[in-house]
Design an enzyme around this catalytic site. Structure first.
Site, PDB file in Angstrom:
ATOM      1  N   CYS A 169      22.948  -2.915  15.244  1.00  0.00           N
ATOM      2  CA  CYS A 169      24.014  -3.226  16.177  1.00  0.00           C
ATOM      3  C   CYS A 169      25.022  -2.084  16.258  1.00  0.00           C
ATOM      4  O   CYS A 169      24.906  -1.069  15.581  1.00  0.00           O
ATOM      5  CB  CYS A 169      24.743  -4.500  15.735  1.00  0.00           C
ATOM      6  SG  CYS A 169      23.644  -5.894  15.438  1.00  0.00           S
ATOM      7  N   ASP A 186      20.736 -12.940   8.972  1.00  0.00           N
ATOM      8  CA  ASP A 186      21.375 -12.427   7.761  1.00  0.00           C
ATOM      9  C   ASP A 186      22.886 -12.311   7.936  1.00  0.00           C
ATOM     10  O   ASP A 186      23.620 -12.255   6.952  1.00  0.00           O
ATOM     11  CB  ASP A 186      20.766 -11.090   7.345  1.00  0.00           C
ATOM     12  CG  ASP A 186      20.775 -10.049   8.448  1.00  0.00           C
ATOM     13  OD1 ASP A 186      21.084 -10.390   9.601  1.00  0.00           O
ATOM     14  OD2 ASP A 186      20.447  -8.873   8.159  1.00  0.00           O
ATOM     15  N   GLY A 224       9.911   7.189   6.076  1.00  0.00           N
ATOM     16  CA  GLY A 224       9.860   7.697   4.703  1.00  0.00           C
ATOM     17  C   GLY A 224      11.110   8.429   4.279  1.00  0.00           C
ATOM     18  O   GLY A 224      11.107   9.139   3.267  1.00  0.00           O
TER      19      GLY A 224
END
EC number: 6.3.5.4
Length: 654
Positions: A2, A105, A383
């Site tokens: 966001c 969440d 990664g």
């Protein structure tokens, strides 16, 4: 993922907070294209705004700014809390059954803060985040950032008189949308940028605007108009994590490999949860290959992998990614870009990076993120972080080796060394490089002789290797205090030097505190958010990060090669012949571009009259650098690139 923003103001009546909030959200639409919201308390003089990229719980129940169940707290949050289901269970045990309205969440985070408070909740979080939360009962506002600086947050003071405000946001664009933003360019920050190609935290390119450093929090009494009392505090420090290792080192190699493997599996599994289409970036290198392999290990179905390639085969690594994908059996997507595709990005870089940013790898990163989004992906695993944490950069092996052989040279003899190198023709140097089979030998030789000639210690050599100029004042119209370091000398002397680290670990710690959040996370966050793509980095998991510092340096770097332990884990999934090759990274032919297709643009940007009128860079030096480079006398591409990005940024921002 966001965009968040907001402000606290002294003038409760004059400011049209709803209009300002709307402008902030408009500036951050790329970060959150799915929803937006504003929360205002005109009596207090506080505004919180939010734009949403829906990843978990795509319903309106995840709308922000979000109020807690008691209406005490108001939250604007950017990021992902990977352990939020565990936190929900803990809250159920602590407080009894909860009337959850969503499975986002965000709701977990705000209810955790209502139960445990801000500081205790922060220590429990596993994830990437930057958030602002207002406690309506205590009239306290908190601004916090995650441990590794994965998510950005700027804050500072702007405006005049009673219309002066404390302002914050995910991007400088949100702060500049304030109608009376009047902050001038910070010359010290400009010098840092020219030296390092990015502006290290906590600095920003503007006076009185800062980045909140990783692991830091602001606590603000919104009823107190004296903003000078506000300063960040640490809720987490890497130095403390390293100190806590004492007596808990893991010396046994097989034990270390097994423990790290299990933590990485947990991290990948938790970060692969989403209610949208997800992929794994796959370059064919160690880091992305291991993330992809573990993603397939933890998945019940065929995973998606994604890569980009280039027509210019010298810079194309898509073949390596294809081989890894074939071995894993992933659903692999690959898009090939032309030289022209990459060049078209260059003039737009400053639209995506609102602060000057001159890492050339931003170009392929932007192409990669845009291509992934165009294929329907909303989340991608990367990664990032492995190089800093597992010794992947060449400087970790090169600097000690250089110092071993050249550090003993007396200072009075070092100018002779430089003169000897400078007398060699470029053809002779290239011939030596081809005989020794060393890639980019000429560039490396010039860099080494220049850096070693001014270095008085291995630590000093490291700092000179990571910056471009021995004296940045020579290219800027401003005198700087030397030496420049990417983190404050106060932190160096008060906490880092006290750790008494070996030289290589010292370099890795400095990179984790500066280059990782200031360069690599900025590069990935801005590129992905430019197209509404969320990227996640399993190597930066809290538990993985804590385990890493318990490993001895010889499990990270062995036989002059970094990431030893990662290679050993990866070998359990993929044959070594598929991934063992020299480190390449996201290479871009900046050297050739400046001489060829970008020459006209470069000459326009560094026109001596233009540079002189703007008053930031020395036009004689920039002209000399450009002429030498175009004529093939010297490869000045790295120094030129920061100057070019600076000049193109200035054109759009003054």
């Amino acid at each position: 993922m966001c965009g968040i923003a907001g402000l606290i103001c002294k003038d409760r009546q004059i400011l049209a907070l709803d209009e300002i909030g709307s402008k902030m959200n408009t500036s951050l639409l790329n970060r959150g294209p799915d929803d937006s919201g504003i929360w205002i308390d005109n009596d207090i003089g506080i505004l919180l705004s939010h734009t949403r990229l829906s990843v978990n719980d795509l319903s309106k129940a995840g709308h922000q700014p979000m109020l807690s169940s008691s209406n005490r707290f108001v939250l604007t949050f950017n990021g992902e809390i990977y352990n939020h289901w565990d936190l929900r269970q803990e809250l159920e045990i602590t407080q009894g059954s909860q009337n959850w309205k969503s499975h986002s969440d965000t709701e977990t985070l705000i209810q955790a803060i209502e139960c445990w408070g801000v500081y205790k909740t922060l220590t429990k979080l596993i994830g990437m985040f930057a958030f602002g939360i207002f406690d309506r009962k205590e009239n306290k506002f908190y601004l916090a950032r995650d441990r590794f600086g994965e998510k950005p947050i700027y804050w500072g003071i702007t405006g005049v008189g009673t219309r002066k405000v404390l302002i914050f946001g995910s991007d400088l664009k949100a702060l500049k949308s304030y109608p009376e933003f009047n902050n001038t360019i910070n010359r010290e920050s400009m010098g840092l940028f020219i030296n390092y190609n990015y502006v290290p935290d906590p600095h920003s390119i503007y006076e009185n605007i800062w980045k909140l450093e990783a692991g830091k929090i602001l606590e603000i009494d919104v009823t107190d108009d004296d903003y000078s009392k506000i300063y960040p505090m640490s809720w987490w420090q890497l130095e403390d994590t390293i100190k806590n290792v004492d007596g808990r080192e893991i010396e046994n190699e097989s034990e270390a490999i097994n423990l790290l493997k299990q933590e990485l599996i947990k991290s990948v599994k938790s970060q692969s949860k989403a209610d949208v289409k997800i992929t794994s970036f796959l370059s064919g290198g160690i880091d992305s290959s291991l993330v992809s392999a573990l993603l397939q290990e933890t998945s019940n179905s065929q995973i998606n992998t994604f890569t980009i390639g280039f027509e210019n085969k010298r810079f194309d690594e898509a073949t390596y990614a294809r081989r890894i994908s074939n071995y894993l059996g992933s659903n692999h997507s690959e898009l090939i870009f032309t030289n022209e595709d990459a060049l078209n990005i260059v003039p737009k870089i400053n639209e995506y990076y609102s602060e000057p940013f001159a890492d050339p790898a931003a170009i392929p990163t932007l192409l990669l993120c845009n291509a992934a989004k165009s294929q329907g992906y909303t989340v991608a695993l990367s990664g990032d972080g492995a190089d800093e944490l597992f010794g992947g950069y060449n400087r970790y092996t090169m600097a000690p080796k250089i110092w071993k052989y050249f550090g003993i040279i007396p200072n009075f003899m070092k100018p002779m060394l430089i003169n000897s190198v400078n007398k060699l023709s470029t053809q002779s140097i290239d011939l030596i490089g081809s005989i020794l089979k060393i890639r980019q030998f000429r560039e490396r030789l010039y860099k080494i002789t220049d850096k070693i000639s001014y270095s008085n210690s291995l630590e000093d050599l490291y700092y000179r290797l990571i910056r471009e100029w021995s004296d940045v004042s020579s290219i800027t119209e401003y005198k700087y205090n030397q030496p420049f370091t990417p983190i404050s000398n106060e932190r160096l002397n008060q906490s880092i030097h006290e750790l008494k680290l070996d030289p290589v670990t010292f370099m890795m710690v400095i990179d984790c505190l500066s280059y990782l959040p200031g360069n690599n996370q900025v590069k990935l966050d801005r590129a992905s958010m430019a197209v509404g793509l969320e990227t996640r980095s399993p190597f930066l998991d809290k538990n993985v990060g804590e385990l890493i510092w318990r490993l001895p340096i010889n499990l990270k770097i062995k036989n002059n090669c970094g990431k030893y332990i990662l290679k050993e884990i990866l070998a359990d999934y993929i044959p070594k012949k598929l991934f063992e090759r020299p480190k390449a990274g996201f290479a871009t032919p900046i050297n050739e571009w400046i001489k060829g297709p970008l020459r006209e643009w470069a000459e326009e940007m560094l026109n001596s009259n233009k540079v002189r009128d703007e008053g930031f860079l020395n036009p004689e030096i920039t002209t000399k650098l450009l002429n030498e480079h175009i004529q093939g006398v010297k490869d000045n591409s790295k120094k030129l690139w920061s100057a070019l990005i600076w000049e193109s940024w200035i054109d759009k921002n003054i």
